[in-house]
Each structure stands twice: as structure tokens, then as C-alpha cells.
Write an enzyme that holds these catalytic residues in place. Structure first.
Site, PDB file in Angstrom:
ATOM      1  N   HIS A  59       0.834  -1.207   0.000  1.00  0.00           N
ATOM      2  CA  HIS A  59       0.000   0.000   0.000  1.00  0.00           C
ATOM      3  C   HIS A  59       0.868   1.255   0.000  1.00  0.00           C
ATOM      4  CE1 HIS A  59      -3.826  -2.142   0.681  1.00  0.00           C
ATOM      5  NE2 HIS A  59      -3.046  -3.023   1.271  1.00  0.00           N
ATOM      6  N   TRP A 100      -7.095  -2.344  14.457  1.00  0.00           N
ATOM      7  CA  TRP A 100      -7.380  -1.617  13.202  1.00  0.00           C
ATOM      8  C   TRP A 100      -7.487  -0.116  13.440  1.00  0.00           C
ATOM      9  CZ3 TRP A 100      -7.661  -1.878   7.949  1.00  0.00           C
ATOM     10  CH2 TRP A 100      -7.420  -3.132   7.374  1.00  0.00           C
ATOM     11  N   LYS A 145      -5.960   1.657  15.731  1.00  0.00           N
ATOM     12  CA  LYS A 145      -4.600   2.196  15.900  1.00  0.00           C
ATOM     13  C   LYS A 145      -3.865   2.212  14.549  1.00  0.00           C
ATOM     14  CE  LYS A 145      -0.780   3.609  17.620  1.00  0.00           C
ATOM     15  NZ  LYS A 145       0.393   2.952  18.119  1.00  0.00           N
ATOM     16  N   HIS A 160      -9.005  -7.210  -2.583  1.00  0.00           N
ATOM     17  CA  HIS A 160      -8.810  -7.760  -1.251  1.00  0.00           C
ATOM     18  C   HIS A 160     -10.115  -8.499  -0.921  1.00  0.00           C
ATOM     19  CE1 HIS A 160      -5.376  -5.134  -0.711  1.00  0.00           C
ATOM     20  NE2 HIS A 160      -5.226  -5.469   0.555  1.00  0.00           N
ATOM     21  N   GLU A 210     -10.458 -11.442   4.003  1.00  0.00           N
ATOM     22  CA  GLU A 210      -9.521 -11.150   5.101  1.00  0.00           C
ATOM     23  C   GLU A 210     -10.351 -11.126   6.386  1.00  0.00           C
ATOM     24  OE1 GLU A 210      -7.709  -7.289   4.791  1.00  0.00           O
ATOM     25  OE2 GLU A 210      -6.202  -7.673   6.329  1.00  0.00           O
ATOM     26  N   HIS A 240      -5.106 -11.420   0.234  1.00  0.00           N
ATOM     27  CA  HIS A 240      -5.304 -12.282   1.410  1.00  0.00           C
ATOM     28  C   HIS A 240      -6.039 -13.586   1.078  1.00  0.00           C
ATOM     29  CE1 HIS A 240      -3.619  -9.333   4.098  1.00  0.00           C
ATOM     30  NE2 HIS A 240      -4.413  -8.411   3.577  1.00  0.00           N
ATOM     31  N   ASP A 275       1.761  -4.094   4.646  1.00  0.00           N
ATOM     32  CA  ASP A 275       2.089  -2.778   5.223  1.00  0.00           C
ATOM     33  C   ASP A 275       3.319  -2.885   6.119  1.00  0.00           C
ATOM     34  OD1 ASP A 275      -0.588  -1.380   4.463  1.00  0.00           O
ATOM     35  OD2 ASP A 275      -1.208  -3.191   5.521  1.00  0.00           O
TER      36      ASP A 275
HETATM   37 ZN   LIG Z   1      -3.616  -4.990   1.915  1.00  0.00          ZN
END
Ligand SMILES: [Zn+2]
Ligand SMILES: *[C@@H]1O[C@H](CO)[C@@H](O)[C@H](O)[C@H]1NC(C)=O
Ligand SMILES: *[C@@H]1O[C@H](CO)[C@@H](O)[C@H](O)[C@H]1NC(C)=O
Ligand SMILES: *[C@@H]1O[C@H](CO)[C@@H](O)[C@H](O)[C@H]1NC(C)=O
Ligand SMILES: *[C@@H]1O[C@H](CO)[C@@H](O)[C@H](O)[C@H]1NC(C)=O
Length: 531
Positions: free
Chosen positions: A112, A201, A203, A355, A358, A383, A441
Site C-alpha cells: 500500500h 485496526w 490504531k 482484497h 480477510e 489475502h 504494510d
Molecule cells: Zn492490503
């Protein structure tokens, strides 16, 4: 007479239908070896024949692996079974990591835009630049950065220069650590800090927001992408594909740049990088929007993606929906918007890279995203963590040759599972399903390039037998499943092969001081009687 026949039949039946009765230990072990060999050939890399030199490197690698596993069983400390925040230092200090880092890993296909570069670089380089400001939002308490010529009127966020913040704080080392912590998830005790997926998520998104203020400043934006390419290049990755939100990039005077400028800038920076480092294959981008926006926005974004792909076909390759999946809208919610390209006459070719799956939930709308991603002809699936609960989807990914982008550390840090030995991709790798490994990430959990994730796959996800052939296959597959053109792929594979040969020679030089006894996975079959 009848009696004799009966007995004869009985004997024949027993021996033919239940051969096990007559089996001696030798035949048994032969059957067993045959089953293991069949399974071996089914797994990822199982069809690769290693050269003699590769076998030597493999032996070095597998000896270290066996040693690590033996140690793990004895002490109970096994890195790939633990949260990355506990194991990172240990992993990165190991010989296996050293080999994995030097190993050419092909392409990173699941990344990303604002989470590729070590956050240390943002802190130590970017926040020290002139005109950098920072504030904590008065109501939310969140940290924001921005570069200004003249300060905005708004008092919601009391902006002060980084320089004055540092001066007021006193200890610069400590201050910089505070900044680092705000843009990463790293904590000493992740289970305590992040007891639920929603908490981690939240944070995570806050960390991205803070970093975005720094990265979207035009001069930083260019440097950031160059730095990202450099970090992946130094990690022996030769090509990347990046999911980009294409959010506004700003100048010091407050003017902003549109999406065309952003795509052009990505292309220019990638081309400059390839010029500086000709043994790098380049980068392409995939436009992504967050999966909670209104339908009309997805409709517009799809059309924008079509336009950008037509304008920049070599660099802009497709479309995706990103963000935490469970609370977002399912793909089905946007069905009409997503069908738009295929409903045109003639159909418009826009590649999807969704995506999907996930999630830990089974049978939910979100879990079914996998089905929709496949029906919408997604080129790859981000994912696909839920795939083992979908037998039809499993058939389809094989049949349509749609790889899952597996990001083990991301799944662990974002709370889908803890012990990577039970990651669903173990099943995929054991069966040779189409898979690519990426890092999603890496900056947010302090990982570098692809090496930490390759380590986890090698040591945890893929099991004790996974070897150099497994990793070579994964690296080659990452090129095969990229959005490069056939010509680009061919050049990339040639480049990969020359890097691979160099890696094999260097590893032999570094690690092989005396001849090694070649590692043989099936040796144990002959020695099994010892059990
Ligand atoms: Zn991703
Ligand atoms: C910051 O990064 C830029 C570009 O990446 C580089 O040219 C510059 O030397 C760096 N500055 C410092 C202080 O590290
Ligand atoms: C600043 O903080 C660091 C880390 O806590 C400490 O090691 C260092 O001695 C401090 N420096 C000063 C000048 O107080
Ligand atoms: C997906 O691909 C198939 C086979 O090429 C095609 O028939 C179908 O229309 C495509 N679906 C979409 C939504 O593009
Ligand atoms: C197989 O069985 C025979 C006969 O019971 C025994 O003598 C022999 O040691 C066994 N061999 C192995 C490899 O276990």
C-alpha cells in the site's frame, strides 16, 4: 469341491482386496515412501529440480532450519509461532534471515502507498525538513503532520513547527521515539495493547493518517516512493505493485495535484529508479478506494480507473477496494458499479485485484467476498484468508489460475491468527495452489521488504519440509502473477535467473567451508525403523 473353491475364493479375496494382511514391513515402507513422494511433488516447489549447487545451498538452509526447530521444541521459543513483535529481533539476527534477505524474491505484489518505507526514515529525515508542522487534534487527540508556508486559521489543531516541539520536549531521542510509535503498531506487549481486531485496526488507521500528512507533501511524496523502491531493491525484490488511494498531494502554498499528476509522478520516479538501478524491473500501481464509501463513489472511481488505465497503460494496471473488511460493505453491495466495465459494448478491460476474505468469520457477507471476487474475474485476491472454507473457490483459483496474495505478518499483527504454523496458506502451499507472498504494510510493524514474511513462510506457514525449491517457486510465481506484460515478464525472469545464480554462488562462498552432506528429505524413511 465347492468347499475348495470357496476357500480358494476366500484366499484370493483376502489377498487382493485386503493386501495389508500380507504386507511385510518392507512393502509397508515402500508404500509409505510413495505417498510421501506424491505429496512432495504436489506442494509449491515440488516440481523444481535443484541443481547440485542449489542442493548445497539448500542443505545449508535446511540444516539451520532443523537446528532452529530442534531448539524451538526444546525451549518452547519458536519465532514463527510467536507474535512478530516478540520474535522480530530474534528472526533478523538469524542465519536463515541472512540467507532469505540475500535471496532474490521476485516481486512484491501486495503493498500500500503509505506503508512501504521504514518509519524511521519518516522520523529521522522527513520530520526534520523545513516547514514541517505537527499538532495533536484538540478533540480526538490524534497526531497530525503537515508542511506549511503560512499557518491555517483553524485552531482545532494547534500547529507548531517540529523544531519548536523538539526544543520544548528536550530529549530529541525520546521525542523521535514518540513519533515513531505514533506511526507504527510496535509495542512490547501486543496482546495486551490490542485485545481485539477492531482495536488494532483503529490504531493502524490512526498511524496511517499521521504518516499521510507527511507523505502527501509533493517533495516528500517523490522521495518516499524512491525510498520505497530502494528498500525493496535492497531487500532483493526486483519489482513492486502498489495499491494507491491517489489522495491529494499538496505543495507548500496549499495548491494540490490531481490523480493524473500522481500517476505520472509514480511513473517518473519508478523510471528514474530503473535508470539508477538497471537490475530492477519497475513498479505499477493499482487504484484502491476504501470499502465503506457510497456506491456512487465506487462508480466514479471505476470510471476514473478506466480512464487512467487507458491514459497510462504501462503503469496504471487496475482497481481494488481496501480497508478493514468485516465492518465494510461486501463486494456484492457495489455489484452494479463493479459490473460496469464488463457491461459496456464492447466490454472494457479493467483488471480487478480485490482484497477479499480477510476475515475469521465464516458464512458472513464478507466471507462471501471471495466468491464475488472470483466471479468478477479478479486477477489476484488480496489475502483470501478464508479460502479453505470455500471448496468451490478453491477449485476456481486453481482452474482460473488466480493467486492469493498471502501476507502472514499482516494477518498476525491485525489479529486474524497468532501462530503462523496454522495459517490457512499451509494448506495452499502443501497443495501447490497459486500463491504469492507479500508484506502488505511492512512499515507499520517494522518489517523490511519481503524478508520477514518470507522467513515466516519458510519457518512457520510452509512446514518443516519446505525448502529452497519452495522459495524459488514462490519468487518465480510472483513474477508470473504480476501485471507486467509478457515481454516485461520475460525480461524480469531473465534478470531473476542471473540474480539467483549469483545468490547461490555467494551463499556457497559465505556458508560452505567444507563439503556438505546433501540434505535428503526422504532419508528418514530408510531410518524409520529406529522409531
Ligand atoms: Zn492490503
Ligand atoms: C533525506 O532524504 C533525501 C531523499 O531521500 C536525501 O537526499 C537526504 O540526504 C536525506 N537527508 C537526511 C538528513 O538524511
Ligand atoms: C535521552 O533519552 C535517551 C533514551 O531515554 C537517553 O538514553 C539519553 O541519555 C537522553 N539524553 C539526554 C541528553 O538526556
Ligand atoms: C469473467 O470472465 C468470463 C470468462 O472470460 C466472462 O464470460 C465473464 O463475462 C466475466 N465476468 C465479468 C464480470 O467480467
Ligand atoms: C522387518 O521384519 C523382519 C521380520 O520380523 C525383521 O527381522 C526386520 O528387522 C524388520 N525390518 C525392519 C527394517 O524393521
Amino acid at each position: 469341491m465347492f468347499y475348495v473353491l470357496h476357500v480358494l475364493l476366500w484366499v484370493i479375496t483376502c489377498y487382493c482386496i485386503h493386501p495389508s494382511i500380507a504386507v511385510n514391513n518392507g512393502t509397508y515402507l515402500q508404500q509409505r515412501a510413495k505417498l510421501l513422494l506424491t505429496e512432495h511433488s504436489m506442494r509449491t516447489g515440488g516440481k523444481i529440480e535443484l541443481t547440485d549447487k542449489e542442493k548445497t545451498v539448500n542443505t545449508v538452509l535446511m540444516n539451520h532450519k532443523s537446528e532452529e526447530i530442534r531448539h524451538g521444541k526444546k525451549t518452547g521459543f519458536y519465532p514463527a509461532a510467536l507474535h512478530f513483535f516478540y520474535s522480530k529481533a530474534y528472526i533478523e539476527d538469524s542465519e536463515i534471515y541472512d540467507i532469505v534477505r540475500r535471496m532474490p524474491k521476485g516481486a512484491a505484489l501486495s503493498l500500500h502507498d503509505v506503508t512501504m518505507v521504514d518509519v524511521d526514515w519518516l522520523v529521522k529525515n522527513v520530520t526534520y525538513r523545513p516547514n514541517a508542522y505537527m499538532c495533536f487534534d484538540q478533540t480526538t487527540g490524534k497526531l497530525h503532520f503537515h508542511f506549511f508556508n503560512t499557518l491555517p486559521m483553524s485552531q482545532d489543531c494547534p500547529w507548531k513547527t517540529l523544531e519548536s516541539w523538539r526544543l520544548a520536549y528536550g530529549n530529541t531521542t525520546e521525542f523521535d521515539e514518540v513519533l515513531y510509535r505514533h506511526m507504527t503498531l510496535n509495542v512490547p506487549d501486543p496482546h495486551k495493547a490490542y485485545p481485539t481486531q477492531n482495536i488494532v485496526w483503529q490504531k493502524f488507521l490512526d498511524a496511517l493518517d499521521s504518516a499521510t500528512g507527511l507523505i502527501m507533501y509533493a517533495p516528500v511524496f517523490k522521495d518516499y516512493f524512491y525510498e520505497a523502491l530502494k528498500e525493496f531493491y535492497e531487500d532483493n525484490v526486483q519489482y513492486i505493485e502498489v495499491r494507491c488511494l491517489l489522495s491529494e498531494v499538496y505543495e507548500l502554498d496549499g495548491t494540490t495535484h490531481d490523480k493524473d499528476w500522481i500517476v505520472e509522478t509514480y511513473s517518473e520516479v519508478a523510471e528514474k529508479f530503473v535508470k539508477d538501478f538497471p537490475d530492477f524491473s519497475g513498479a505499477k500501481i493499482i487504484y484502491s478506494v476504501i470499502r465503506n464509501v457510497p456506491k456512487v463513489d465506487v462508480g466514479l472511481a471505476v470510471k476514473e480507473a478506466i480512464r487512467l488505465h487507458q491514459k497510462y497503460p504501462m503503469h496504471f494496471v487496475g482497481f481494488d477496494l481496501v480497508g478493514q473488511e468485516d465492518p465494510g460493505h461486501p463486494l456484492l453491495y457495489y455489484l452494479n458499479e463493479l459490473l460496469y466495465p464488463s457491461q459496456q459494448n464492447p466490454p472494457i478491460d479493467l483488471k480487478y485485484f480485490f482484497h477479499a476474505g480477510e476475515t475469521d468469520w465464516e458464512g458472513t457477507h464478507i466471507d462471501n467476498n471471495l466468491i464475488d471476487a472470483l466471479l468478477l474475474n479478479s486477477s489476484r485476491i488480496g489475502h483470501g484468508f478464508a479460502i479453505t472454507k470455500h471448496p468451490e473457490a478453491l477449485e476456481l483459483i486453481r482452474e482460473k489460475d488466480v493467486p492469493l496474495e498471502v501476507n502472514p505478518i499482516s494477518n498476525q499483527v491485525l489479529g486474524l491468527l497468532d501462530d503462523l504454523r496454522v495459517h490457512p496458506a499451509s494448506f495452499l502451499l502443501a497443495n501447490g495452489y497459486p500463491v504469492v507472498i507479500s508484506s502488505d504494510d511492512p512499515s507499520v510493524w517494522g518489517a523490511t521488504g519481503l524478508s520477514d514474511d518470507f522467513y515466516e513462510v519458510f519457518m512457520g506457514v510452509a512446514g518443516e519440509n519446505a525448502d529452497l525449491a519452495t522459495m524459488k517457486q514462490l519468487a518465480l510465481d510472483s513474477i508470473r502473477y504480476s501485471a507486467m506484460t509478457d515481454t516485461e515478464k520475460k525480461a524480469a525472469v531473465d534478470l531473476f535467473n542471473s540474480k539467483w545464480m549469483k545468490f547461490i554462488d555467494e551463499t556457497i562462498q559465505k556458508y560452505v567451508k567444507k563439503p556438505v552432506e546433501i540434505y535428503d528429505e526422504f532419508k528418514e524413511v530408510e531410518e524409520i525403523t529406529g522409531y
